[in-house]
Design a protein around this motif. Structure first.
Motif, PDB file in Angstrom:
ATOM      1  N   PRO A 102      -0.489  -1.957  -6.066  1.00  0.00           N
ATOM      2  CA  PRO A 102      -1.099  -1.442  -4.613  1.00  0.00           C
ATOM      3  C   PRO A 102      -2.649  -1.109  -5.298  1.00  0.00           C
ATOM      4  CG  PRO A 102       1.184  -0.460  -4.848  1.00  0.00           C
ATOM      5  CD  PRO A 102       0.524  -0.981  -6.372  1.00  0.00           C
ATOM      6  N   ARG A 103      -3.427  -1.349  -4.173  1.00  0.00           N
ATOM      7  CA  ARG A 103      -4.797  -0.852  -4.418  1.00  0.00           C
ATOM      8  C   ARG A 103      -4.897   0.573  -4.100  1.00  0.00           C
ATOM      9  NH1 ARG A 103      -9.029  -3.694  -0.952  1.00  0.00           N
ATOM     10  NH2 ARG A 103      -8.505  -5.259  -1.934  1.00  0.00           N
ATOM     11  N   GLY A 104      -5.238   1.507  -4.849  1.00  0.00           N
ATOM     12  CA  GLY A 104      -5.539   2.921  -4.647  1.00  0.00           C
ATOM     13  C   GLY A 104      -6.808   3.516  -5.352  1.00  0.00           C
ATOM     14  N   ALA A 105      -6.901   4.883  -4.934  1.00  0.00           N
ATOM     15  CA  ALA A 105      -8.025   5.747  -5.323  1.00  0.00           C
ATOM     16  C   ALA A 105      -7.682   6.438  -6.637  1.00  0.00           C
ATOM     17  CB  ALA A 105      -8.507   6.823  -4.361  1.00  0.00           C
ATOM     18  N   ASP A 106      -6.461   6.197  -7.201  1.00  0.00           N
ATOM     19  CA  ASP A 106      -6.290   6.702  -8.483  1.00  0.00           C
ATOM     20  C   ASP A 106      -6.088   5.631  -9.435  1.00  0.00           C
ATOM     21  OD1 ASP A 106      -5.126   8.132 -10.488  1.00  0.00           O
ATOM     22  OD2 ASP A 106      -3.521   8.932  -9.276  1.00  0.00           O
ATOM     23  N   GLU A 107      -7.070   5.701 -10.588  1.00  0.00           N
ATOM     24  CA  GLU A 107      -7.065   4.691 -11.442  1.00  0.00           C
ATOM     25  C   GLU A 107      -5.695   4.737 -12.382  1.00  0.00           C
ATOM     26  OE1 GLU A 107     -10.043   3.104 -14.969  1.00  0.00           O
ATOM     27  OE2 GLU A 107     -10.483   5.094 -13.897  1.00  0.00           O
ATOM     28  N   ASP A 108      -5.214   6.031 -12.682  1.00  0.00           N
ATOM     29  CA  ASP A 108      -4.152   6.255 -13.535  1.00  0.00           C
ATOM     30  C   ASP A 108      -2.820   5.713 -12.937  1.00  0.00           C
ATOM     31  OD1 ASP A 108      -2.900   7.025 -15.977  1.00  0.00           O
ATOM     32  OD2 ASP A 108      -2.064   8.595 -14.506  1.00  0.00           O
ATOM     33  N   GLU A 109      -2.697   5.536 -11.685  1.00  0.00           N
ATOM     34  CA  GLU A 109      -1.415   5.070 -10.750  1.00  0.00           C
ATOM     35  C   GLU A 109      -1.679   3.687 -11.092  1.00  0.00           C
ATOM     36  OE1 GLU A 109       1.921   4.588  -9.275  1.00  0.00           O
ATOM     37  OE2 GLU A 109       1.165   6.367  -9.815  1.00  0.00           O
ATOM     38  N   GLN A 163      -4.352  -3.308 -10.684  1.00  0.00           N
ATOM     39  CA  GLN A 163      -3.880  -4.037 -11.702  1.00  0.00           C
ATOM     40  C   GLN A 163      -3.062  -5.344 -11.581  1.00  0.00           C
ATOM     41  OE1 GLN A 163      -5.161  -3.434 -14.730  1.00  0.00           O
ATOM     42  NE2 GLN A 163      -5.444  -1.417 -14.902  1.00  0.00           N
ATOM     43  N   GLU A 164      -3.425  -6.569 -12.088  1.00  0.00           N
ATOM     44  CA  GLU A 164      -2.705  -7.546 -11.659  1.00  0.00           C
ATOM     45  C   GLU A 164      -2.181  -8.149 -13.005  1.00  0.00           C
ATOM     46  OE1 GLU A 164      -4.233 -10.411  -8.653  1.00  0.00           O
ATOM     47  OE2 GLU A 164      -4.883 -11.643 -10.434  1.00  0.00           O
ATOM     48  N   CYS A 165      -1.097  -8.837 -12.766  1.00  0.00           N
ATOM     49  CA  CYS A 165      -0.284  -9.553 -14.088  1.00  0.00           C
ATOM     50  C   CYS A 165      -1.072 -10.639 -14.115  1.00  0.00           C
ATOM     51  CB  CYS A 165       1.001  -9.340 -13.926  1.00  0.00           C
ATOM     52  SG  CYS A 165       2.045 -10.233 -14.926  1.00  0.00           S
ATOM     53  N   ASP A 166      -1.494 -11.388 -15.193  1.00  0.00           N
ATOM     54  CA  ASP A 166      -2.276 -12.589 -15.612  1.00  0.00           C
ATOM     55  C   ASP A 166      -0.891 -13.622 -15.509  1.00  0.00           C
ATOM     56  OD1 ASP A 166      -4.608 -11.545 -15.361  1.00  0.00           O
ATOM     57  OD2 ASP A 166      -4.869 -11.021 -17.899  1.00  0.00           O
ATOM     58  N   VAL A 167       0.382 -12.999 -15.795  1.00  0.00           N
ATOM     59  CA  VAL A 167       1.385 -13.987 -16.200  1.00  0.00           C
ATOM     60  C   VAL A 167       2.041 -14.562 -14.535  1.00  0.00           C
ATOM     61  CG1 VAL A 167       3.505 -14.333 -17.339  1.00  0.00           C
ATOM     62  CG2 VAL A 167       1.788 -13.123 -18.419  1.00  0.00           C
ATOM     63  N   CYS A 168       2.238 -13.860 -13.816  1.00  0.00           N
ATOM     64  CA  CYS A 168       3.143 -14.021 -12.744  1.00  0.00           C
ATOM     65  C   CYS A 168       2.181 -13.850 -11.318  1.00  0.00           C
ATOM     66  CB  CYS A 168       4.293 -13.419 -12.520  1.00  0.00           C
ATOM     67  SG  CYS A 168       4.065 -11.541 -12.172  1.00  0.00           S
ATOM     68  N   GLY A 169       0.980 -13.159 -11.621  1.00  0.00           N
ATOM     69  CA  GLY A 169       0.011 -12.797 -10.409  1.00  0.00           C
ATOM     70  C   GLY A 169       0.550 -11.484  -9.434  1.00  0.00           C
ATOM     71  N   THR A 178      -5.302  -7.944 -15.606  1.00  0.00           N
ATOM     72  CA  THR A 178      -6.553  -7.928 -14.991  1.00  0.00           C
ATOM     73  C   THR A 178      -6.773  -6.695 -14.151  1.00  0.00           C
ATOM     74  OG1 THR A 178      -6.910 -10.177 -15.123  1.00  0.00           O
ATOM     75  CG2 THR A 178      -8.420  -8.876 -14.003  1.00  0.00           C
ATOM     76  N   GLU A 179      -7.964  -5.739 -14.672  1.00  0.00           N
ATOM     77  CA  GLU A 179      -8.070  -4.538 -13.826  1.00  0.00           C
ATOM     78  C   GLU A 179      -8.962  -5.166 -12.634  1.00  0.00           C
ATOM     79  OE1 GLU A 179      -9.808  -0.158 -14.356  1.00  0.00           O
ATOM     80  OE2 GLU A 179     -10.868  -1.651 -15.420  1.00  0.00           O
ATOM     81  N   ILE A 180      -8.743  -4.461 -11.451  1.00  0.00           N
ATOM     82  CA  ILE A 180      -9.466  -4.832 -10.262  1.00  0.00           C
ATOM     83  C   ILE A 180      -9.983  -3.420  -9.703  1.00  0.00           C
ATOM     84  CG2 ILE A 180      -9.345  -5.972  -7.936  1.00  0.00           C
ATOM     85  CD1 ILE A 180      -6.949  -7.303  -8.926  1.00  0.00           C
TER      86      ILE A 180
END
Length: 74
Positions: free
Chosen positions: A34-41, A24-30, A60-62
């Motif tokens: 961390p990237r990981g295999a657990d979507e919930d995390e 996930q990325e904050c659209d306000v501050c960028g 934004t979800e990546i």
């Protein structure tokens, strides 16, 4: 002679496929999770971030997912 072929693409679900990764990325501050295999995390990261930054309410979800292309037999 030219042969016409049909290609298909789809998410890679083969046993050797790369794992789907989420962030996930904050659209306000960028800042981002961390990237990981657990979507919930990745989603839980938003709650931690917004707790410390109450005005940061847009994210934004990546998703990084492997795809496979293959030729269909006519």
């Amino acid at each position: 002679m030219i042969k016409r072929v049909h290609w298909t693409v789809e998410p890679d679900r083969e046993p050797d496929a790369k794992r789907t990764m989420y962030a996930q990325e904050c659209d306000v501050c960028g800042e981002g999770s961390p990237r990981g295999a657990d979507e919930d995390e990745a989603t839980q990261w938003i709650f931690r971030h917004v707790r410390n930054n109450p005005s940061h309410n847009s994210y934004t979800e990546i998703v990084k997912r492997g795809w496979r292309a293959w030729m269909r037999q006519s």
